[in-house]
Design a protein around this motif. Structure first.
Motif: not given
Length: 361
Positions: A143-153, A164-166, A260-267
């Motif tokens: 079982e996994v607990n996630i404590i997060s505001s989910l800031k990402a992207g 779509d990755f997120l 490069e984080r907008h690229t497909e390779a980075y993702t």
């Protein structure tokens, strides 16, 4: 600080106080933190002048990773020798939990893991939910607990920007073996960590990882990554596990440049690395299911690490001694660390286990 504050001596964290008569500056990674400022900006020069002045008596990295990062930042500049001379390392400290081991009589028939991190991707939340999904696929009682505001992207400097990755990882928060809390008071978060068999911090980039030492203060070992400051906290196989990431000379994860984080390779690299880390974590967890003796040994070692390296009771006298010495120093002389008196925190917890039987028995 106000120039007329009146304090004779101040200690700041991730700040540089203009106008202080005498100061110690603690820092997590870079000092000065000039993110977004040009090298020749007026504020950049002002901050550099403060930390190279005799008024700044010590620069205290929160980790050896922080020290390496800061020295690399100034290498080849006129300020390098001055900054290096006054630099030392003192790990953060934490109040020890007072409740004892909350899983003392647990049979480990079902493992509970807890991830804590506001930045969901950067801190390793994607790895945590993939562990949960893979556990269902493999029929593992996890079982996994996630404590997060989910800031990402795109709003987090290191994340892939593809929405779509997120989304596919956020959808996993609805799994039956995942519990998500958008936030908890520190006391409640620590209680939940103490009721967990492991805390998860499979971070891609972190200055320290404070949840790791809070976890150990509650008897809970940590599964983290082998980058940045975490190898200074986790001793593999005793107080937790280190998941492998390739590192550069500073200890940071080797990957494409963040531009490069907008690229497909980075993702793709993030996706593949998340899969690798989740698989590796499960391989460490499988032998512990239904094995309370092994878990009890790791929990004892986690608490021992917190007591010896990160407790406020241990750190307090060291800070008091440093404050007393610095208060007696004259700002008319250059600040220089004494390698004996200004003893830095150890680079690894390995020394704790040289003569300690497994589980401290």
């Amino acid at each position: 600080m106000q120039p007329c504050d009146g304090s004779d001596f101040v200690h700041v964290v991730n700040r540089i106080p203009f106008g202080a008569r005498k100061m110690i500056c603690s820092f997590e990674s870079h000092i000065p933190r000039k993110f977004g400022l040009a090298e020749d900006a007026i504020l950049t020069r002002m901050m550099l002048n403060e930390i190279t002045s005799n008024r700044c008596r010590r620069l205290v990295g929160m980790s050896h990773f922080a020290k390496r990062t800061a020295l690399a930042m100034h290498e080849g500049t006129p300020a390098y020798d001055v900054i290096k001379a006054k630099m030392m390392v003192q790990h953060p400290n934490v109040e020890l939990g007072r409740e004892g081991d909350r899983l003392k009589d647990d049979d480990a028939s079902r493992l509970v893991l807890t991830f804590v991190g506001g930045h969901f991707v950067r801190k390793g939340g994607c790895v945590a939910v993939r562990i949960a999904e893979k556990a269902i696929e493999q029929g593992l009682p996890i079982e996994v607990n996630i404590i997060s505001s989910l800031k990402a992207g795109k709003d987090v400097w290191s994340d892939p920007t593809d929405p779509d990755f997120l989304k596919k990882y956020l959808d996993l928060l609805n799994l039956p073996n995942v519990n998500h809390e958008p936030g908890l008071p520190n006391e409640k978060a620590r209680e939940l960590m103490g009721k967990s068999h492991f805390t998860l911090l499979p971070t891609f980039e972190d200055t320290f990882g404070f949840s790791a030492i809070e976890s150990m203060a509650e008897y809970t070992p940590v599964i983290g990554t082998s980058v940045c400051a975490l190898p200074e906290v986790i001793y593999h196989g005793r107080n937790g596990y280190l998941l492998h990431l390739d590192q550069d000379e500073l200890g940071e994860w080797v990957r494409p440049d963040k531009t490069e984080r907008h690229t497909e390779a980075y993702t793709r690299i993030y996706h593949d690395t998340i899969e690798m880390l989740a698989d590796e974590a499960l391989e460490y967890l499988k032998p512990l299911i239904g094995n309370p003796e092994a878990l009890a040994a790791m929990r004892a070692d986690a608490r021992y690490t917190a007591e010896q390296m990160f407790s406020a009771e241990v750190a307090g006298p060291r800070w008091d001694d440093l404050y007393e010495r610095v208060s007696r120093e004259s700002v008319r002389t250059p600040a220089v660390c004494d390698p004996v008196l200004d003893q830095s925190s150890p680079e690894s917890p390995a020394f704790l286990f040289e003569d300690r039987p497994v589980g401290g028995i």
